[in-house]
Scaffold this active site. Structure first.
Site, PDB file in Angstrom:
ATOM      1  N   GLY A   9       0.839  -1.204   0.000  1.00 22.31           N
ATOM      2  CA  GLY A   9       0.000   0.000   0.000  1.00 22.31           C
ATOM      3  C   GLY A   9       0.870   1.249   0.000  1.00 22.31           C
ATOM      4  O   GLY A   9       1.629   1.494   0.934  1.00 22.31           O
ATOM      5  N   GLY A  11      -0.253   4.358  -0.021  1.00 22.13           N
ATOM      6  CA  GLY A  11      -1.072   5.501   0.381  1.00 22.13           C
ATOM      7  C   GLY A  11      -0.326   6.321   1.418  1.00 22.13           C
ATOM      8  O   GLY A  11       0.906   6.267   1.516  1.00 22.13           O
ATOM      9  N   GLY A  13      -0.118   6.049   4.687  1.00 25.48           N
ATOM     10  CA  GLY A  13       0.608   5.285   5.703  1.00 25.48           C
ATOM     11  C   GLY A  13       1.852   4.621   5.132  1.00 25.48           C
ATOM     12  O   GLY A  13       2.962   4.785   5.656  1.00 25.48           O
ATOM     13  N   GLU A 169     -18.250  18.813   0.929  1.00 26.05           N
ATOM     14  CA  GLU A 169     -17.364  19.396  -0.084  1.00 26.05           C
ATOM     15  C   GLU A 169     -17.895  19.135  -1.493  1.00 26.05           C
ATOM     16  O   GLU A 169     -17.884  20.023  -2.356  1.00 26.05           O
ATOM     17  CB  GLU A 169     -15.943  18.826   0.096  1.00 26.05           C
ATOM     18  CG  GLU A 169     -15.271  19.413   1.335  1.00 26.05           C
ATOM     19  CD  GLU A 169     -14.018  18.687   1.811  1.00 26.05           C
ATOM     20  OE1 GLU A 169     -13.309  19.233   2.665  1.00 26.05           O
ATOM     21  OE2 GLU A 169     -13.742  17.573   1.351  1.00 26.05           O
ATOM     22  N   ASP A 298      -6.109   3.271   7.559  1.00 23.12           N
ATOM     23  CA  ASP A 298      -7.556   3.036   7.533  1.00 23.12           C
ATOM     24  C   ASP A 298      -7.926   1.564   7.677  1.00 23.12           C
ATOM     25  O   ASP A 298      -9.084   1.254   7.938  1.00 23.12           O
ATOM     26  CB  ASP A 298      -8.135   3.532   6.199  1.00 23.12           C
ATOM     27  CG  ASP A 298      -8.339   5.036   6.194  1.00 23.12           C
ATOM     28  OD1 ASP A 298      -7.925   5.696   7.154  1.00 23.12           O
ATOM     29  OD2 ASP A 298      -8.906   5.541   5.206  1.00 23.12           O
TER      30      ASP A 298
END
Ligand code: FAD
Length: 447
Positions: A9, A11, A13, A169, A298
């Site tokens: 991953g 992302g 992290g 948003e 997450d």
């Protein structure tokens, strides 16, 4: 042979783990099923034609080109053989590790109604964002040609489910796109008449913010002409409508910003998970019974000293990544015992259209134009590289000065113009998440 670290991953992290391990005596294999790192906080701006995809995403290889000890692999991870210390890739290959970091994130989920995914688009990847952008723009195009007033009204009705920061948003920006940017482009319709409906099951918008900021956000949304429906849970989504309470609203565009579910990291390891499928890690972010496996971001839940779990937001994932890198380094240096992770909350931010935002730093709350400027500066600061920062800043200035949104591009094929309302072919495929089976979604960490 150097210590082999595999990070799954790229992302917020995972990238932080790789950054934090710079200079350590390790070889790193960095695996992701996408070739880019994505700045998710601005995804809604791609979905609403304000920014281009390349302004909020960077090829992973370009981020680690100067790190010879890092090997990047584009592959989908399907499991972990913890006994033999192997990461399993789709296609049958394996990657051996001494230390493993799972940072595979989460995805939107539909409270037990996965069939709604065909109609209610989630926002998590660049493909999701460009699909939403296409849907919105095609809806205006079809409304321009539509002669039946009812069908035209459905095309000009945009529904967002979930009034956390992402829903707020999205609603604010779609309203501004319709009222400020598009009117002069169309001849037969008044795009300013488009309805933007924000549906929330809870009693207020921005439920994770203090009451006064939430009230301010509600007033601001209504000033933008957005219809806010509070305390109404959605009970059905179809290609032509959304049902909430006793209302069935005809619409061709539903956007889902209501719940998330973890990646299947806990399942891969047979580890304990909460109801949203988030792996319950130890206080030092290791997986129970496996001190050599870390999980962050997450896809996990970890309680702070006050018993409150760290939220599913970017700073939490980044702090966890830094903690894991420091733990691995300390272990290699002097076999130090791992320290527990402590999350430091730096604040919560949400934008509500042009020149309006709310910020809760805990010790001070801000709203209005000042909050909007700070929101903008913070987001530009956290982008990677000067090119993206400059480009986003110029785009935003342009939007504010001229109401122009240059990324109003309908991509992914002309044939799909008629597929509006139902996710078609490749859309559906790209939306198929690898989710923790049977898990119950929870409101996103930003709610
Ligand atoms: C629309 C939206 C807006 C948001 N806005 C904000 C905001 O304003 N502020 C904020 O703080 N947070 C925000 N968040 C939340 C924030 O983006 C997440 O908390 C953060 O990205 C979590 O980081 P992560 O590293 O755990 O996961 P991610 O950043 O999601 O990264 C997970 C990575 O794992 C990869 N991956 C997943 N499964 C596999 C697999 N099986 N094999 C290989 N690779 C895999 C994915 O491709 C991805 O690159 C937002 C999220 C969304 C969706």
């Amino acid at each position: 042979m150097p210590h082999r670290v595999v990070v799954v991953g790229a992302g917020f992290g995972g990238l932080e783990v790789v950054k934090g391990l710079a200079g350590a005596a390790v070889s790193i294999t960095f695996v992701d099923r996408r070739n880019h790192h994505l700045f998710q906080p601005l995804l809604y701006q791609v979905a609403t034609a304000s920014l281009a995809t390349s302004e909020i995403a960077w090829p992973i290889r370009s981020l680690v080109w100067n790190r010879p000890e890092v090997t990047t692999i584009l592959a989908n991870v399907t499991g972990v053989d913890a006994e033999r210390r192997l990461v399993l890739l789709e296609g049958g290959e394996t990657v051996p590790y001494d230390s493993l970091v799972l940072a595979t994130g989460a995805r939107h989920a539909y409270f037990g109604h996965d069939e709604w995914e065909r109609y209610a688009l989630g926002l998590k990847t660049l493909e999701d964002a460009t699909t939403i952008r296409r849907r919105i723009l095609v809806a205006f195009e079809r409304a321009e040609r539509e002669t039946d007033p009812e069908k035209q009204a459905a095309l000009l009705t945009f529904v967002i489910v979930g009034a956390g920061p992402t829903g707020v948003e999205l609603a604010g920006t779609i309203a501004e796109l319709a009222r400020d940017t598009l009117p002069r482009d169309f001849r037969n319709i008044d795009t300013g008449r488009a309805r933007v409906v924000l549906i929330e099951a809870g009693p207020r918008v921005l439920g994770g913010f203090p009451d006064d900021l939430s009230e301010y956000a509600l007033r601001s949304l209504r000033k933008l002409g957005i219809e806010v429906e509070l305390g109404r849970a959605v009970s059905n989504c179809t290609a032509d409508s959304v049902t909430y309470g006793d209302v069935r609203l005809a619409t061709k565009t539903i956007i889902w910003a209501a719940g998330v579910r973890a990646s299947p990291a806990a399942e891969w390891l047979g580890a304990p998970a909460d109801k949203a499928g988030r792996l319950q890690v130890m206080p030092d972010l290791t997986v129970p019974g496996h001190p050599e496996i870390f999980a962050i971001g997450d896809t996990v839940t970890v309680s702070g000293p006050n018993g409150k779990p760290a939220p599913g937001i970017a700073p939490a994932a980044k702090q966890q990544g830094q903690h894991v890198a420091a733990t691995i380094k300390a272990r290699l240096r002097d076999n130090a015992a791992p320290r527990p992770f402590h999350y430091r909350h730096q604040g919560s931010l949400a934008q509500i259209g042009k020149r309006r935002a709310v910020i809760d730093f805990g010790w001070i709350r801000l709203r209005g134009a000042l909050a909007w400027w700070l929101w903008g500066i913070a987001h530009i600061y956290f982008l990677i590289g000067s090119r993206a920062r400059l480009s986003v800043a110029i785009n935003w200035l342009w939007i504010h000065a001229r109401n122009q949104r240059g990324a109003r591009l309908i991509t992914q094929g002309e044939a799909r113009i008629d597929a509006i309302g139902v996710m078609a072919g490749e859309e559906a495929k790209s939306a198929q998440p690898a989710l923790a089976a049977g898990a119950t979604p929870v409101p996103s960490g930003r709610q």
